[in-house]
Motif scaffolding. Structure first.
Motif, PDB file in Angstrom:
ATOM      1  N   GLU A  99       0.834  -1.216   0.000  1.00  0.00           N
ATOM      2  CA  GLU A  99       0.000   0.000   0.000  1.00  0.00           C
ATOM      3  C   GLU A  99       0.861   1.255   0.000  1.00  0.00           C
ATOM      4  O   GLU A  99       0.570   2.227  -0.694  1.00  0.00           O
ATOM      5  N   GLY A 100       1.927   1.259   0.781  1.00  0.00           N
ATOM      6  CA  GLY A 100       2.848   2.387   0.789  1.00  0.00           C
ATOM      7  C   GLY A 100       3.494   2.583  -0.575  1.00  0.00           C
ATOM      8  O   GLY A 100       3.590   3.712  -1.072  1.00  0.00           O
ATOM      9  N   MET A 101       3.917   1.501  -1.194  1.00  0.00           N
ATOM     10  CA  MET A 101       4.527   1.567  -2.520  1.00  0.00           C
ATOM     11  C   MET A 101       3.509   2.047  -3.556  1.00  0.00           C
ATOM     12  O   MET A 101       3.806   2.894  -4.392  1.00  0.00           O
ATOM     13  N   ARG A 102       2.310   1.503  -3.489  1.00  0.00           N
ATOM     14  CA  ARG A 102       1.262   1.849  -4.450  1.00  0.00           C
ATOM     15  C   ARG A 102       0.944   3.343  -4.417  1.00  0.00           C
ATOM     16  O   ARG A 102       0.766   3.980  -5.452  1.00  0.00           O
ATOM     17  N   ARG A 103       0.916   3.905  -3.219  1.00  0.00           N
ATOM     18  CA  ARG A 103       0.630   5.341  -3.084  1.00  0.00           C
ATOM     19  C   ARG A 103       1.747   6.198  -3.680  1.00  0.00           C
ATOM     20  O   ARG A 103       1.503   7.317  -4.118  1.00  0.00           O
ATOM     21  N   MET A 104       2.970   5.667  -3.711  1.00  0.00           N
ATOM     22  CA  MET A 104       4.105   6.420  -4.246  1.00  0.00           C
ATOM     23  C   MET A 104       4.181   6.354  -5.774  1.00  0.00           C
ATOM     24  O   MET A 104       4.812   7.207  -6.395  1.00  0.00           O
ATOM     25  N   LEU A 105       3.557   5.349  -6.370  1.00  0.00           N
ATOM     26  CA  LEU A 105       3.630   5.180  -7.815  1.00  0.00           C
ATOM     27  C   LEU A 105       2.666   6.122  -8.525  1.00  0.00           C
ATOM     28  O   LEU A 105       1.539   6.318  -8.070  1.00  0.00           O
ATOM     29  N   GLY A 106       3.108   6.650  -9.651  1.00  0.00           N
ATOM     30  CA  GLY A 106       2.214   7.430 -10.491  1.00  0.00           C
ATOM     31  C   GLY A 106       1.282   6.487 -11.243  1.00  0.00           C
ATOM     32  O   GLY A 106       1.493   5.274 -11.291  1.00  0.00           O
ATOM     33  N   ALA A 107       0.260   7.049 -11.858  1.00  0.00           N
ATOM     34  CA  ALA A 107      -0.738   6.242 -12.567  1.00  0.00           C
ATOM     35  C   ALA A 107      -0.097   5.405 -13.673  1.00  0.00           C
ATOM     36  O   ALA A 107      -0.436   4.224 -13.843  1.00  0.00           O
ATOM     37  N   ASP A 108       0.829   5.993 -14.436  1.00  0.00           N
ATOM     38  CA  ASP A 108       1.469   5.257 -15.528  1.00  0.00           C
ATOM     39  C   ASP A 108       2.324   4.113 -15.002  1.00  0.00           C
ATOM     40  O   ASP A 108       2.308   3.001 -15.555  1.00  0.00           O
ATOM     41  N   ASP A 109       3.082   4.379 -13.935  1.00  0.00           N
ATOM     42  CA  ASP A 109       3.915   3.333 -13.343  1.00  0.00           C
ATOM     43  C   ASP A 109       3.051   2.209 -12.772  1.00  0.00           C
ATOM     44  O   ASP A 109       3.369   1.024 -12.929  1.00  0.00           O
ATOM     45  N   LEU A 110       1.970   2.579 -12.107  1.00  0.00           N
ATOM     46  CA  LEU A 110       1.078   1.574 -11.539  1.00  0.00           C
ATOM     47  C   LEU A 110       0.468   0.711 -12.644  1.00  0.00           C
ATOM     48  O   LEU A 110       0.372  -0.513 -12.505  1.00  0.00           O
ATOM     49  N   ALA A 111       0.101   1.321 -13.745  1.00  0.00           N
ATOM     50  CA  ALA A 111      -0.460   0.564 -14.873  1.00  0.00           C
ATOM     51  C   ALA A 111       0.579  -0.419 -15.412  1.00  0.00           C
ATOM     52  O   ALA A 111       0.258  -1.584 -15.692  1.00  0.00           O
ATOM     53  N   ARG A 112       1.822   0.015 -15.537  1.00  0.00           N
ATOM     54  CA  ARG A 112       2.875  -0.879 -16.030  1.00  0.00           C
ATOM     55  C   ARG A 112       3.122  -2.038 -15.066  1.00  0.00           C
ATOM     56  O   ARG A 112       3.330  -3.176 -15.487  1.00  0.00           O
ATOM     57  N   VAL A 113       3.079  -1.743 -13.786  1.00  0.00           N
ATOM     58  CA  VAL A 113       3.264  -2.797 -12.782  1.00  0.00           C
ATOM     59  C   VAL A 113       2.115  -3.803 -12.869  1.00  0.00           C
ATOM     60  O   VAL A 113       2.350  -5.020 -12.852  1.00  0.00           O
ATOM     61  N   ARG A 114       0.905  -3.318 -12.973  1.00  0.00           N
ATOM     62  CA  ARG A 114      -0.258  -4.214 -13.045  1.00  0.00           C
ATOM     63  C   ARG A 114      -0.203  -5.101 -14.289  1.00  0.00           C
ATOM     64  O   ARG A 114      -0.489  -6.293 -14.219  1.00  0.00           O
ATOM     65  N   VAL A 115       0.192  -4.507 -15.420  1.00  0.00           N
ATOM     66  CA  VAL A 115       0.297  -5.287 -16.657  1.00  0.00           C
ATOM     67  C   VAL A 115       1.419  -6.317 -16.539  1.00  0.00           C
ATOM     68  O   VAL A 115       1.245  -7.483 -16.910  1.00  0.00           O
ATOM     69  N   ALA A 116       2.555  -5.906 -15.999  1.00  0.00           N
ATOM     70  CA  ALA A 116       3.673  -6.842 -15.828  1.00  0.00           C
ATOM     71  C   ALA A 116       3.280  -7.984 -14.886  1.00  0.00           C
ATOM     72  O   ALA A 116       3.637  -9.147 -15.124  1.00  0.00           O
ATOM     73  N   ARG A 117       2.557  -7.672 -13.838  1.00  0.00           N
ATOM     74  CA  ARG A 117       2.110  -8.711 -12.902  1.00  0.00           C
ATOM     75  C   ARG A 117       1.156  -9.678 -13.600  1.00  0.00           C
ATOM     76  O   ARG A 117       1.252 -10.898 -13.431  1.00  0.00           O
ATOM     77  N   ALA A 118       0.243  -9.145 -14.398  1.00  0.00           N
ATOM     78  CA  ALA A 118      -0.702 -10.001 -15.127  1.00  0.00           C
ATOM     79  C   ALA A 118       0.040 -10.912 -16.103  1.00  0.00           C
ATOM     80  O   ALA A 118      -0.290 -12.099 -16.233  1.00  0.00           O
ATOM     81  N   LEU A 119       1.049 -10.380 -16.768  1.00  0.00           N
ATOM     82  CA  LEU A 119       1.838 -11.196 -17.697  1.00  0.00           C
ATOM     83  C   LEU A 119       2.573 -12.306 -16.949  1.00  0.00           C
ATOM     84  O   LEU A 119       2.645 -13.453 -17.416  1.00  0.00           O
ATOM     85  N   TYR A 120       3.116 -11.978 -15.790  1.00  0.00           N
ATOM     86  CA  TYR A 120       3.789 -12.989 -14.968  1.00  0.00           C
ATOM     87  C   TYR A 120       2.792 -14.082 -14.550  1.00  0.00           C
ATOM     88  O   TYR A 120       3.094 -15.276 -14.633  1.00  0.00           O
ATOM     89  N   LEU A 121       1.607 -13.672 -14.123  1.00  0.00           N
ATOM     90  CA  LEU A 121       0.609 -14.648 -13.699  1.00  0.00           C
ATOM     91  C   LEU A 121       0.169 -15.523 -14.874  1.00  0.00           C
ATOM     92  O   LEU A 121      -0.098 -16.717 -14.693  1.00  0.00           O
ATOM     93  N   GLN A 122       0.113 -14.956 -16.069  1.00  0.00           N
ATOM     94  CA  GLN A 122      -0.187 -15.763 -17.260  1.00  0.00           C
ATOM     95  C   GLN A 122       0.877 -16.834 -17.459  1.00  0.00           C
ATOM     96  O   GLN A 122       0.570 -17.982 -17.761  1.00  0.00           O
ATOM     97  N   SER A 123       2.144 -16.454 -17.293  1.00  0.00           N
ATOM     98  CA  SER A 123       3.222 -17.439 -17.465  1.00  0.00           C
ATOM     99  C   SER A 123       3.129 -18.525 -16.393  1.00  0.00           C
ATOM    100  O   SER A 123       3.401 -19.699 -16.673  1.00  0.00           O
ATOM    101  N   MET A 124       2.734 -18.157 -15.198  1.00  0.00           N
ATOM    102  CA  MET A 124       2.569 -19.154 -14.141  1.00  0.00           C
ATOM    103  C   MET A 124       1.417 -20.105 -14.479  1.00  0.00           C
ATOM    104  O   MET A 124       1.505 -21.307 -14.220  1.00  0.00           O
ATOM    105  N   ARG A 125       0.362 -19.567 -15.049  1.00  0.00           N
ATOM    106  CA  ARG A 125      -0.756 -20.422 -15.458  1.00  0.00           C
ATOM    107  C   ARG A 125      -0.328 -21.423 -16.522  1.00  0.00           C
ATOM    108  O   ARG A 125      -0.736 -22.574 -16.507  1.00  0.00           O
ATOM    109  N   ARG A 126       0.517 -20.952 -17.447  1.00  0.00           N
ATOM    110  CA  ARG A 126       1.001 -21.852 -18.500  1.00  0.00           C
ATOM    111  C   ARG A 126       1.899 -22.956 -17.929  1.00  0.00           C
ATOM    112  O   ARG A 126       1.990 -24.041 -18.494  1.00  0.00           O
ATOM    113  N   SER A 127       2.571 -22.679 -16.821  1.00  0.00           N
ATOM    114  CA  SER A 127       3.460 -23.680 -16.220  1.00  0.00           C
ATOM    115  C   SER A 127       2.711 -24.641 -15.291  1.00  0.00           C
ATOM    116  O   SER A 127       3.316 -25.583 -14.782  1.00  0.00           O
ATOM    117  N   ALA A 128       1.437 -24.435 -15.098  1.00  0.00           N
ATOM    118  CA  ALA A 128       0.672 -25.243 -14.147  1.00  0.00           C
ATOM    119  C   ALA A 128       0.733 -26.739 -14.427  1.00  0.00           C
ATOM    120  O   ALA A 128       0.909 -27.524 -13.487  1.00  0.00           O
TER     121      ALA A 128
END
Length: 142
Positions: free
Chosen positions: A56-85
């Protein structure tokens, strides 16, 4: 961005441990898994709360663009984890009862379930810009 992604992964792992210990909690006379102790469960909950507070502390420090990039990168990582299931879960079925499942396999099932839920939440909450970034990244060859 790397620090934010690492923090999200720490939070995810803390969530997995909480659920893992919850599922291993003592069940009156149940055979199979060694039950979680109360201390293990309390420690995992404490760890999750600390991780969530740091995120939460980190999220508040991130700008909207940075937060969007983090969310997309996290989703991509989770997709790769799903493929490795299939490799991670092997021939086991989640129809097997928790009591007969080895702890390492239970941990993988809990991880998989929570990864799928987190990915679904991320995808459902993406704004148009995030969704476009995500779609473009998914279309790129790996």
């Amino acid at each position: 961005m790397t620090h934010a992604l690492m923090l999200l992964q720490q939070c995810a792992y803390a969530r997995v441990l909480c659920e893992f210990h919850r599922r291993r909690a003592p069940r009156g006379g149940s055979e199979g898994l060694v039950p979680t102790t109360a201390d293990e469960l309390v420690d995992s909950v404490r760890r999750l709360k600390a991780c969530d507070q740091r995120w939460e502390g980190m999220r508040r420090m991130l700008g909207a663009d940075d937060l969007a990039r983090v969310r997309v990168a996290r989703a991509l990582y989770l997709q790769s984890m799903r493929r490795s299931a299939p490799a991670r879960l092997g021939p086991w079925s989640d129809c097997c009862g928790v009591d007969c499942m080895p702890p390492s396999h239970l941990l993988e099932w809990v991880s998989y379930d929570l990864e799928c839920m987190e990915l679904a939440d991320l995808e459902a909450s993406m704004g148009p810009e995030e969704a476009a970034l995500y779609a473009c990244a998914m279309d790129r060859p790996t």
